[in-house]
Write a protein that holds these residues in place. Structure first.
Motif: not given
Length: 404
Positions: A372-374, A393-398
């Motif tokens: 998911d997008l952070a 950048e494309l910061p994501v969480t998981f």
């Protein structure tokens, strides 16, 4: 009588923040062929009309790839930052014309055509898994900087015959060169030296790789010509493919139309990738073509030696072609993202890029299923380049997952 609108500087933040609006304004103020200025106040024309771009790319005699024709060379300093992109007397396929160009295109196509598609996918999966292994236990990452920006060049370097250890240095050099700023010329030098060494190695000990196949081609190209073509192929194959991965994942993470594809809808991966090539293409603008004689284009006078830039994104979003920009394009691939005409991206190169990008996206979705997008979508920013459009950048969480 209203004043003539001033030429548009081909630089500045709007290429990153609101390119669609910028291209609309250009079209409104100037029509389908836009007077622009490059670094150092160098004049050129940017073609943003679909029909006009088709005309330019389809007529290699009138709109030549021979940069010696340029009528501005006497104004170009030796340290001009765009020289890696708009070179003079470069013995690469980009600036070769006529029969010699066709022979070179055939040599490159044959060398890439011989790449085994299963082997290519397996290289892509291997490097993708290694990159995911480095971040999967953390539960968060920048999927552009830690993944997409590192993957294509690693695969391409392996296909060429480079060792795994040389991959990271090639990534840095390429990114510096493509961004066209302070490190551009140093990046170009590193890449050239690496290619020269690899060529020398492969002349001594041929192997089953792209470089060895190009050296064995009977058309009689010099080592320098082959090295230049390898550099062009790597630059054209790496950064746009990295941005294709990043821009596609951004679309899938932020656009409701693609929400289902994040949860196993493989069909939607191809759809999202195609949508990006229309709406958010990695290669926005390309330099260029030079008029071989005075002519008219889109109602504008073009003089002998004028530089004409290919506005791929402008043409893709031409309202005469995209009448409803909110509708999905489906399988329509009549976009300009791989170019058109004699100098378009060779089909085997396009297929290599598609396999790398699609594998890269699928490995992310397989390994990090609840990605998911952070950050808020509107806070995402782009690299400062009018030529290539990719995310900083494309910061994501998981949910953290174990290393493979």
């Amino acid at each position: 009588m209203s004043p003539t609108p001033a030429p548009v500087p081909l630089s500045g933040p709007r290429f990153q923040t609101e390119p669609a609006e910028l291209y609309r304004e250009m079209r409104r103020d100037h029509g389908s062929v836009v007077p622009v200025v490059l670094d150092g106040d160098i004049p050129a024309f940017l073609v943003v009309g679909y029909r006009e771009l088709h005309q330019v790319t389809g007529d290699p005699q009138l709109f030549s790839r021979d940069s010696d024709l340029w009528n501005q060379w006497d104004r170009i300093p030796d340290d001009w930052p765009l020289l890696p992109m708009i070179g003079r007397k470069q013995p690469s396929i980009l600036y070769t014309v006529g029969e010699r160009h066709r022979e070179r295109a055939a040599m490159i196509s044959d060398a890439l055509e011989a790449v085994d598609p299963f082997e290519l996918r397996s290289h892509a999966e291997k490097f993708a898994d290694e990159l995911i292994d480095a971040v999967c236990a953390k539960g968060e990452t920048d999927i552009v900087g830690d993944y997409a920006a590192l993957l294509p060049v690693r695969v391409l370097a392996t296909l060429y015959g480079f060792s795994d250890e040389q991959g990271p240095g090639l990534v840095t050099a390429l990114n510096d060169m493509i961004n066209g700023r302070d490190g551009a010329l140093d990046g170009q030098r590193h890449l050239a030296a690496s290619m020269a060494r690899l060529l020398a190695d492969r002349k001594e000990a041929p192997a089953n790789d792209v470089v060895s196949r190009m050296l064995a081609d009977p058309s009689g190209f010099t080592d320098e010509e082959i090295a230049q073509d390898l550099m062009v192929m790597m630059a054209a194959g790496h950064q746009p493919t990295a941005d294709w991965i990043g821009n596609s994942l951004r679309l899938m993470l932020t656009d409701d139309r693609f929400a289902a594809s994040l949860f196993g809808g493989r069909h939607s991966v191809a759809e999202a990738m195609n949508e990006v090539l229309w709406e958010d293409t990695p290669t926005q603008n390309v330099a260029g073509r030079w008029a071989s004689r005075d002519t008219q284009l889109g109602g504008r006078r073009i003089r002998t030696g004028d530089l004409v830039l290919l506005g791929l994104q402008g043409a893709n979003s031409d309202p005469q072609v995209r009448t409803d920009s909110s509708a999905l394009t489906g399988g329509n691939n009549a976009h300009f993202s791989f170019g058109h005409g004699e100098h378009r991206c060779p089909f085997p190169a396009q297929e290599v890029a598609e396999v790398i990008a699609r594998t890269g996206i699928e490995v992310v979705l397989d390994r990090l299923p609840d990605i998911d997008l952070a950050v808020p979508a509107e806070s995402l920013t782009r690299r400062p380049s009018p030529w290539l459009r990719g995310l900083d950048e494309l910061p994501v969480t998981f949910t953290p997952v174990p290393v493979l």
